[in-house]
Design a protein around this motif. Structure first.
Motif, PDB file in Angstrom:
ATOM      1  N   ASN A   4    -164.182  -8.911  36.354  1.00 40.19           N
ATOM      2  CA  ASN A   4    -164.399  -9.409  37.879  1.00 40.19           C
ATOM      3  C   ASN A   4    -164.175 -10.661  38.168  1.00 40.19           C
ATOM      4  N   LEU A   5    -163.808 -11.565  37.055  1.00 40.58           N
ATOM      5  CA  LEU A   5    -163.341 -12.916  37.125  1.00 40.58           C
ATOM      6  C   LEU A   5    -162.107 -13.189  37.583  1.00 40.58           C
ATOM      7  N   ASN A   6    -161.204 -12.221  37.349  1.00 43.37           N
ATOM      8  CA  ASN A   6    -159.778 -12.529  37.487  1.00 43.37           C
ATOM      9  C   ASN A   6    -159.569 -12.863  38.942  1.00 43.37           C
ATOM     10  N   GLY A   7    -159.840 -12.210  39.928  1.00 41.32           N
ATOM     11  CA  GLY A   7    -159.640 -12.360  41.311  1.00 41.32           C
ATOM     12  C   GLY A   7    -158.377 -12.485  41.481  1.00 41.32           C
ATOM     13  N   ASN A   8    -157.664 -13.297  42.521  1.00 37.23           N
ATOM     14  CA  ASN A   8    -156.326 -13.281  42.787  1.00 37.23           C
ATOM     15  C   ASN A   8    -155.554 -13.897  41.968  1.00 37.23           C
ATOM     16  N   LEU A   9    -156.195 -14.910  40.970  1.00 37.73           N
ATOM     17  CA  LEU A   9    -155.129 -15.517  39.866  1.00 37.73           C
ATOM     18  C   LEU A   9    -155.667 -15.205  38.842  1.00 37.73           C
ATOM     19  N   SER A  10    -154.801 -14.435  37.961  1.00 39.05           N
ATOM     20  CA  SER A  10    -155.026 -13.920  36.777  1.00 39.05           C
ATOM     21  C   SER A  10    -154.953 -15.062  35.600  1.00 39.05           C
ATOM     22  N   GLN A  58    -172.341 -29.510  35.761  1.00 38.72           N
ATOM     23  CA  GLN A  58    -172.319 -28.212  35.277  1.00 38.72           C
ATOM     24  C   GLN A  58    -171.032 -27.561  35.447  1.00 38.72           C
ATOM     25  N   VAL A  59    -170.388 -27.952  36.437  1.00 36.70           N
ATOM     26  CA  VAL A  59    -168.946 -27.350  36.810  1.00 36.70           C
ATOM     27  C   VAL A  59    -168.135 -28.278  36.749  1.00 36.70           C
ATOM     28  N   GLY A  60    -166.667 -27.956  36.853  1.00 33.67           N
ATOM     29  CA  GLY A  60    -165.715 -28.971  36.803  1.00 33.67           C
ATOM     30  C   GLY A  60    -164.372 -28.247  36.553  1.00 33.67           C
ATOM     31  N   SER A  61    -163.241 -28.961  36.493  1.00 33.14           N
ATOM     32  CA  SER A  61    -161.728 -28.476  36.109  1.00 33.14           C
ATOM     33  C   SER A  61    -161.003 -29.695  35.904  1.00 33.14           C
ATOM     34  N   PHE A  62    -159.878 -29.515  34.875  1.00 34.02           N
ATOM     35  CA  PHE A  62    -158.982 -30.465  34.382  1.00 34.02           C
ATOM     36  C   PHE A  62    -157.718 -29.716  34.008  1.00 34.02           C
ATOM     37  N   SER A  63    -156.609 -30.618  34.116  1.00 37.44           N
ATOM     38  CA  SER A  63    -155.198 -29.861  33.620  1.00 37.44           C
ATOM     39  C   SER A  63    -155.454 -30.237  31.980  1.00 37.44           C
ATOM     40  N   ILE A  64    -154.631 -29.407  31.227  1.00 37.58           N
ATOM     41  CA  ILE A  64    -154.634 -29.365  29.919  1.00 37.58           C
ATOM     42  C   ILE A  64    -153.204 -28.801  29.553  1.00 37.58           C
ATOM     43  N   LYS A  65    -152.614 -29.480  28.449  1.00 34.34           N
ATOM     44  CA  LYS A  65    -151.400 -28.888  27.781  1.00 34.34           C
ATOM     45  C   LYS A  65    -151.725 -29.028  26.166  1.00 34.34           C
ATOM     46  N   SER A  86    -149.768 -24.809  29.347  1.00 40.45           N
ATOM     47  CA  SER A  86    -150.003 -25.801  30.104  1.00 40.45           C
ATOM     48  C   SER A  86    -150.286 -25.242  31.548  1.00 40.45           C
ATOM     49  N   GLY A  87    -151.478 -25.899  32.183  1.00 42.90           N
ATOM     50  CA  GLY A  87    -152.018 -25.284  33.345  1.00 42.90           C
ATOM     51  C   GLY A  87    -153.488 -26.160  33.712  1.00 42.90           C
ATOM     52  N   ILE A  88    -154.200 -25.183  34.314  1.00 43.60           N
ATOM     53  CA  ILE A  88    -155.585 -25.963  34.543  1.00 43.60           C
ATOM     54  C   ILE A  88    -156.730 -25.208  34.251  1.00 43.60           C
ATOM     55  N   LEU A  89    -157.672 -25.839  33.406  1.00 45.03           N
ATOM     56  CA  LEU A  89    -158.973 -25.283  32.963  1.00 45.03           C
ATOM     57  C   LEU A  89    -160.065 -25.499  33.849  1.00 45.03           C
ATOM     58  N   ILE A 134    -155.971 -21.005  33.778  1.00 48.58           N
ATOM     59  CA  ILE A 134    -154.831 -20.550  34.570  1.00 48.58           C
ATOM     60  C   ILE A 134    -153.723 -21.416  34.224  1.00 48.58           C
ATOM     61  N   SER A 135    -152.574 -20.625  34.008  1.00 40.31           N
ATOM     62  CA  SER A 135    -151.328 -21.300  33.469  1.00 40.31           C
ATOM     63  C   SER A 135    -150.593 -21.796  34.812  1.00 40.31           C
ATOM     64  N   ALA A 136    -149.928 -22.899  34.611  1.00 40.42           N
ATOM     65  CA  ALA A 136    -149.278 -23.680  36.052  1.00 40.42           C
ATOM     66  C   ALA A 136    -148.319 -22.466  36.625  1.00 40.42           C
ATOM     67  N   LYS A 137    -147.721 -21.737  35.674  1.00 39.08           N
ATOM     68  CA  LYS A 137    -146.752 -20.859  36.330  1.00 39.08           C
ATOM     69  C   LYS A 137    -147.428 -19.646  37.350  1.00 39.08           C
ATOM     70  N   VAL A 138    -148.544 -19.326  36.926  1.00 40.13           N
ATOM     71  CA  VAL A 138    -149.252 -18.325  37.827  1.00 40.13           C
ATOM     72  C   VAL A 138    -150.176 -19.153  39.029  1.00 40.13           C
ATOM     73  N   LEU A 139    -150.303 -20.390  38.756  1.00 40.15           N
ATOM     74  CA  LEU A 139    -151.199 -20.976  39.950  1.00 40.15           C
ATOM     75  C   LEU A 139    -150.295 -21.540  41.002  1.00 40.15           C
ATOM     76  N   TYR A 140    -149.210 -21.760  40.475  1.00 40.30           N
ATOM     77  CA  TYR A 140    -148.097 -22.400  41.441  1.00 40.30           C
ATOM     78  C   TYR A 140    -146.778 -21.385  41.804  1.00 40.30           C
ATOM     79  N   ALA A 141    -147.190 -20.168  41.685  1.00 39.42           N
ATOM     80  CA  ALA A 141    -146.248 -18.961  41.563  1.00 39.42           C
ATOM     81  C   ALA A 141    -145.637 -19.066  43.366  1.00 39.42           C
TER      82      ALA A 141
END
Length: 594
Positions: free
Chosen positions: A205-211, A250-257, A262-265, A283-290
């Protein structure tokens, strides 16, 4: 810049490319950056909302397992039984309590209970109840009194006697030590193992539109559960937990390689009882920026269409250059009619001028080649005439030798007749180029004539024996295979006394063995190995072959006809001498015969 000035087409192409490509490329780049930023903001809003709901579901599920473990205390009769205040005969109480816990959670794999009062273990696995004496050795985790321990996905253990029908499956384990309330006196242990099906449903259920891949880390920064089939190395998990520990939010995001990813966490910190967890989605950059990539591809396609239109305009302009091309065609037509000396000269420095000059150079070269080819053809014809004049029919030589032998018989000199007859047979065999492959019997007969002549030369200082197996008579081998090997005996033995040569043909297993054995001086063992390696190698090894050219030629011809399985073996004879064995696969011989 001279090369541009020499071509109108280059000038037009360069002008159109600069006027169209630069603004289009700049527009595509700005649009791509804008789309990336928009998709990133959209991904944050969507993913963080999903992680928040997923965290609540995980906390509820862990709390349900915890409540099931606390039911031991809420059942007063069963609690009195564990504390030793009452005693019963039979296992019904234990069965009912473990069965109730087992049924309270749909994904339960097994429930284990240890009672210190009677030093017994009870297990409910897959709905089956079992009992054993003593405490299970799997209870090795230290837990704070009145608390519980959670263990992430692992292979299920068997807490009582192992059976062959038990199958280990992935489970999540809750272990709770039981105490006499309100003291710290331990009265038993309870273990609940559940299959991770509920976590799978939550993570789906956590996949949503971005796997993407999802991970759940416990308070020890260890991986508790993960989704996805891709293998993730330990270095990635260590890097993720280290980065998240640096965030106080408690929540956040950052880029990681990391680890080829390579993508966003995105992460969400949650609390289940006294156990903190971190829910992570990458989420990989390929999926995020498809979508951004697709839009960029569409814009690039449109740009290429505009460039194609521009190129069409350039081609229309280039039609103005057709007049000199027509002039060039007229010159070509003259050459086509046979006027090879026609001169093509255009006073131009652009492509048409270069083409005319190159065409004239080509025609000059063709004229030179025609004259050279004519001279070569005359020379070849002269050579063929001389070859025909010098050619002597092998039948004529054989008949001439037979006539000389007949004269020797009439003169009562039969030995001379025998030697001339042997020589004639050898010459006829050697000069008959129609046959490339001959039978083993024919090759042995030719070698026999050769050895007979050598006996005359060395005044009968050596003997020879030829033993051809009847099964190998009709097998075909390349012509002149045995004679070069026999000839080596006379090349390498300057003084021949009481010499002996033995030629054998045998079939061993799936190979034909042709052996030539002598009692000559032989070779040193090291030289023998080097020579054998040289003969059986496919390429030159840098070794100076010397007098082994004949053997090398035999080896190469055998490999040509029968493949790499055909080999030459060298072995020292006892007490002295050399044994040369040709090994040819029977299957390859059959193919040649077919």
């Amino acid at each position: 810049m001279r090369w541009i000035r020499q071509s109108l087409r280059r000038q037009l192409i360069l002008l159109m490319l600069l006027s169209l490509t630069i603004p289009i490329a700049l527009s595509i780049y700005i649009n791509y950056r804008f789309n990336k930023n928009f998709l990133y903001s959209q991904a944050i809003d969507e993913t963080m909302g999903l992680l928040s709901r997923g965290g609540e579901d995980i906390v509820d599920y862990v709390n349900s397992i915890q409540r099931a473990s606390l039911s031991i205390y809420s059942d007063e009769d069963f609690y009195r039984l564990l504390t030793g205040q009452t005693s019963i005969i039979g296992n019904d109480f234990y069965y009912n309590r473990l069965h109730a816990i087992y049924r309270s959670i749909h994904e339960t794999r097994q429930v284990y209970l240890y009672s210190a009062a009677n030093d017994s273990s009870y297990l409910m696995v897959n709905g089956n109840f079992q009992k054993a004496s003593g405490r299970s050795a799997l209870l090795d985790r230290k837990v704070t009194p009145y608390s519980f321990a959670l263990q992430g996905v692992h292979e299920s253990g068997y807490y009582v006697n192992q059976t062959s029908s038990y199958l280990s499956v992935p489970v999540i384990t809750l272990q709770r030590p039981l105490y006499r309330v309100p003291t710290n006196e331990k009265i038993g242990d309870l273990v609940i193992e559940v299959k991770p099906d509920a976590f799978q449903r939550i993570f789906r259920n956590l996949n949503g539109n971005l796997s993407g891949d999802l991970f759940l880390y416990d308070d020890q920064d260890a991986l508790f559960y993960e989704s996805g089939s891709a293998t993730v190395h330990e270095t990635f998990h260590n890097s993720v937990t280290q980065r998240i520990s640096e965030f106080s939010a408690q929540v956040g995001s950052f880029s990681i390689k990391e680890d080829s990813f390579s993508g966003i966490l995105f992460f969400q910190k949650i609390q289940a009882g006294n156990h903190p967890f971190v829910l992570v989605k990458r989420i990989s950059a390929k999926v995020l920026y498809a979508k951004a990539h697709r839009i960029t591809l569409l814009n690039s396609t449109i740009a290429l269409l505009f460039l194609a239109v521009a190129m069409g305009a350039i081609l229309i302009v280039s039609l103005n250059l057709s007049s000199p091309i027509l002039r060039l065609i007229r010159h070509m037509n003259r050459i086509q009619t046979g006027q090879f000396n026609a001169s093509i000269r255009l006073d131009r420095q652009d492509e048409i001028g270069v083409l005319a000059n190159r065409f004239q150079t080509m025609m000059d070269t063709i004229n030179d080649l025609i004259r050279s080819e004519y001279k070569i053809k005359l020379a070849n014809q002269l050579s063929e005439i001389k070859a025909l004049q010098a050619q002597i029919n092998p039948h004529f030589l054989n008949n001439a030798l037979q006539s000389i032998g007949s004269e020797a018989l009439e003169a009562n000199v039969p030995k001379i007749y025998t030697l001339i007859s042997a020589l004639g047979q050898m010459m006829y065999y050697n000069m008959n180029n129609k046959e490339i492959l001959v039978t083993v019997d024919q090759e042995a007969d030719f070698t026999h004539h050769y050895l007979h002549l050598q006996q005359q030369r060395y005044q009968d200082q050596f003997r020879f024996r030829i033993e051809i197996d009847a099964d190998s008579w009709n097998l075909q081998i390349p012509k002149m295979t045995l004679q070069p090997i026999v000839e080596n005996y006379f090349k390498h033995n300057l003084l021949i006394e009481n010499g002996m040569l033995i030629l054998k043909s045998r079939i061993f297993g799936d190979a034909l063995h042709l052996t030539v054995e002598d009692n000559g001086t032989g070779m040193a063992e090291r030289s023998l190995l080097q020579m054998e390696d040289y003969l059986n190698s496919d390429h030159e090894t840098g070794k100076t072959a010397g007098s082994s050219i004949g053997l090398r030629n035999v080896a190469e011809r055998l490999r040509f006809y029968y493949g790499p399985e055909a080999r030459i073996r060298l072995k020292s004879a006892v007490p002295n001498g050399l044994t040369v064995t040709l090994v040819i696969p029977i299957e390859q011989l059959k193919e040649e015969l077919a």
